[in-house]
Each structure stands twice: as structure tokens, then as C-alpha cells.
Design an enzyme around this catalytic site. Structure first.
Site, short mmCIF file in Angstrom:
data_model
loop_
_atom_site.label_atom_id
_atom_site.label_comp_id
_atom_site.label_asym_id
_atom_site.label_seq_id
_atom_site.Cartn_x
_atom_site.Cartn_y
_atom_site.Cartn_z
N GLY A 65 -5.90 0.83 7.12
CA GLY A 65 -5.32 -0.48 6.77
C GLY A 65 -6.22 -1.62 7.22
O GLY A 65 -6.41 -2.60 6.48
N CYS A 66 -6.79 -1.50 8.42
CA CYS A 66 -7.69 -2.53 8.94
C CYS A 66 -8.90 -2.67 8.00
O CYS A 66 -9.30 -3.78 7.63
CB CYS A 66 -8.21 -2.17 10.33
SG CYS A 66 -6.94 -1.76 11.52
N THR B 202 -7.74 9.17 8.93
CA THR B 202 -7.25 7.93 8.33
C THR B 202 -6.94 6.87 9.39
O THR B 202 -6.14 5.97 9.14
CB THR B 202 -5.95 8.21 7.52
OG1 THR B 202 -5.03 8.90 8.38
CG2 THR B 202 -6.23 9.04 6.28
N LYS C 227 0.84 -1.21 0.00
CA LYS C 227 0.00 0.00 0.00
C LYS C 227 0.87 1.26 0.00
O LYS C 227 1.77 1.39 0.82
CB LYS C 227 -0.90 0.01 1.24
CG LYS C 227 -1.88 -1.15 1.30
CD LYS C 227 -2.61 -1.20 2.63
CE LYS C 227 -1.68 -1.51 3.77
NZ LYS C 227 -2.39 -1.72 5.06
N GLY D 42 -7.37 3.58 11.06
CA GLY D 42 -8.00 2.31 10.68
C GLY D 42 -8.13 2.05 9.19
O GLY D 42 -8.85 1.13 8.78
#
Ligand SMILES: Nc1ncnc2c1ncn2[C@@H]1O[C@H](COP(=O)(O)OP(=O)(O)OP(=O)(O)O)[C@@H](O)[C@H]1O
Ligand SMILES: Cc1ncc(CO)c(N)n1
Length: 272
Positions: free
Chosen positions: A212-213, A208, A177, A210
Site C-alpha cells: 500500500g505504501c 506483500t 484497493k 509495504g
């Protein structure tokens, strides 16, 4: 009606509702997947940072996994915060015992606030024990640097890291990412044969917490529904882009993303 698709998250908590288990369950729900959870650590955190956390005893993590698998088998599983070596080894052992497939790993190391969520000494276990079991792993740039030992500052270096993670470390596929890179939110997908770029506008926002979760949970939800991997990643990218694009302005720090935005977009499109 056939059985509803089911997804499991194995991760830490966030009482402020933006990251970890909470973000994962919200994402599963929005994507019409029945959500289940195994809690690895109770984390006292909010949009401003992590105050403290407590790892769950290994027996309790094991018992939670057994409780899920003895009763309602998930179609896909993700791991988030695993925090230390013996938790990683236990989860790897249970994954093998339960013959888990459709496994998405978010290799959580550090929260957006900069607080460490994985012990320094546990990083090699993540790579050695769990990475080879993954259907897909979703590192951000600092995580991809940790896993590969490389410096990553441009797209070519993202591709080199992606190749190493699949070809050398044994993941089936990877998305590196680029949320931390430049003026675009550009992610690199690689599945051992095909490289692909997932590109979206980069929004100038502090909301922003969370991301990635949420992104890895959306891939998990789609896999649970039987969506092919490449398409699951595409849907997850749309989900997270919409969730960042339409902030809900909560919290005094890095606020949570908007889990209603994806459905609002779909319904808007279907009405158009
Ligand atoms: N400001 C932004 N605008 C648009 N997309 C973004 C932005 N920041 C991140 N993304 C996208 O969100 C997804 C998650 O990426 P990111 O690199 O933020 O994850 P992360 O660092 O693992 O998040 P977390 O804080 O949850 O650990 C990626 O697809 C990334 O490109
Ligand atoms: C529990 C948990 N998992 C992952 C992250 C990464 O954002 C976080 N802040 N908290």
C-alpha cells in the site's frame, strides 16, 4: 536542465526497509523523483510484525515540515502512518498553511501483520480533517469499510464506497484497493465523474509488506512529475504489480516487494 521533480512523504519508519518512509523513498528514487521525508513515528518492525513504536513530538513533526517547505518545496506530498488525532490535526493545519496541492493519502490503519498503526479514536479526524484536502486517497478494503461504515465484499460495494468517499467526504478522487478481495487484484478508481477498474493478476505470494505504501508513493511520484492523475494511478498499478510479481525473498514473514522490477521491465521493453 529544469528543476528535478520533488516528492515528500509524511509517515512512519520501518527499519527492515519494506514499508513506510523507506518504501516511499525507494519508490520515489526508482521513478526518478527527488525524495524527502517527515517522520511521524519511529516504528520497530520487520517482516514478522510490529514490536513497538514511538510517536515523534508534535513540535518535531512541525519543525520537520517547516524545514522542508522553507527550503525545497515538493511538487507532491503523501501521508502514510499518522497514528493519532493531534498528529493528524497538525499535519492538516500545516498542509493548509503551505497551500499543499497534489496530496495523496494512504489512510494507514493496520500493518499487514495485523498490528494497529492508527488510534481507534483518530479515524474520524482522518476523515474530517485530512480527507477533504486530498487529491486522491487509497484505502484498502478494511480501511474503506472503516471510513464509510459499510461492509465491502464485491465490486459494486467497492464502487458505492468510492462514490461516498468522493461525493460525501470530499476527496477529489479515490482508489479502493481490492488486494484483499478475490482471484484478481482489482482496484476501483473514481474521480467524481469517471469510474474505472485497474485489474492485474493476483500473485500467490507472502511478499506483500509495504504494497500500500509503495502504490501510493508511486502515484505521488508521478503527480510530482506532472503526470495526469488517471495516468499516475495506471503507472503506480504497473509499478506495484511488477514489484509483487518478482519477489526478492527477504525476511521470515511478509517480505518486502521488489523496487527494481519496474525499471527492469521498462529497460527490457526499451531494448526489445
Ligand atoms: N497478491 C497480489 N498480487 C497482485 N497485486 C496485489 C496483490 N496484493 C495486493 N495487490 C495490489 O497491490 C496494491 C496495494 O494493495 P493492498 O490492498 O495490498 O494495500 P494495503 O493493504 O494498503 O497494503 P499495506 O500492507 O502496505 O497496508 C493494489 O493495487 C492491490 O490490488
Ligand atoms: C510505518 C508503516 N507505515 C505503513 C505500514 C503499512 O504497511 C507499515 N507496516 N509501517
Amino acid at each position: 536542465m529544469g528543476q528535478v521533480p520533488r516528492a515528500l512523504t509524511i509517515a512512519g519508519t520501518d527499519p527492515s526497509g519494506g514499508a513506510g518512509i523507506h518504501a516511499d523513498l525507494k519508490t520515489f528514487q526508482e521513478l526518478c523523483v527527488y525524495g524527502m521525508s517527515v517522520i511521524t513515528a519511529v516504528v520497530s518492525q520487520n517482516t514478522l510484525g510490529v514490536k513497538t513504536f514511538l510517536d515523534m513530538p508534535l513540535e518535531l513533526i512541525e519543525s520537520q515540515m517547516d524545514a522542508v517547505y522553507e527550503d525545497i518545496r515538493p511538487n507532491a506530498v503523501k501521508t502514510g502512518m499518522l497514528s493519532q488525532s493531534d498528529v493528524i490535526r497538525l499535519v492538516a493545519q500545516k498542509m493548509k498553511a503551505y497551500n499543499v496541492d497534489n496530496y495523496v493519502m494512504d489512510p494507514v490503519m493496520v500493518a499487514k501483520s495485523g498490528d494497529a498503526l492508527l488510534a481507534e479514536t483518530a479515524k474520524k479526524e482522518l476523515v474530517n480533517e485530512l480527507l477533504p484536502l486530498t487529491t486522491i486517497v487509497t484505502p484498502n478494503l478494511p480501511e474503506a469499510e472503516e471510513i464509510t461504515g459499510r461492509t465491502i465484499q464485491n465490486v459494486q460495494q467497492m464502487k458505492d464506497a468510492a462514490k461516498q468517499i468522493v461525493d460525501e467526504f470530499g476527496a477529489t478522487a479515490v482508489v479502493v484497493k481490492g488486494g484483499h478481495l478475490d482471484d484478481e487484484a482489482r482496484d476501483i478508481y473514481y474521480d467524481g465523474s469517471v469510474f474505472d477498474e485497474l485489474v492485474a493478476s493476483r500473485y500467490d505470494t507472502k511478499h506483500t509488506h509495504g504494497t500500500g505504501c509503495t502504490f501510493s508513493a508511486a502515484i505521488t511520484a508521478e503527480l510530482a512529475k506532472g503526470t495526469p492523475l488517471r495516468q499516475a494511478v495506471e503507472t503506480a498499478k504497473t509499478y506495484i504489480t511488477e514489484a509483487i510479481k518478482h519477489p526478492i525473498h527477504l525476511g521470515r514473514g511478509h517480505g518486502p516487494v521488489n523496487h527494481w522490477a519496474y525499471r527492469n521491465r521498462q529497460e527490457g521493453l526499451s531494448r526489445a
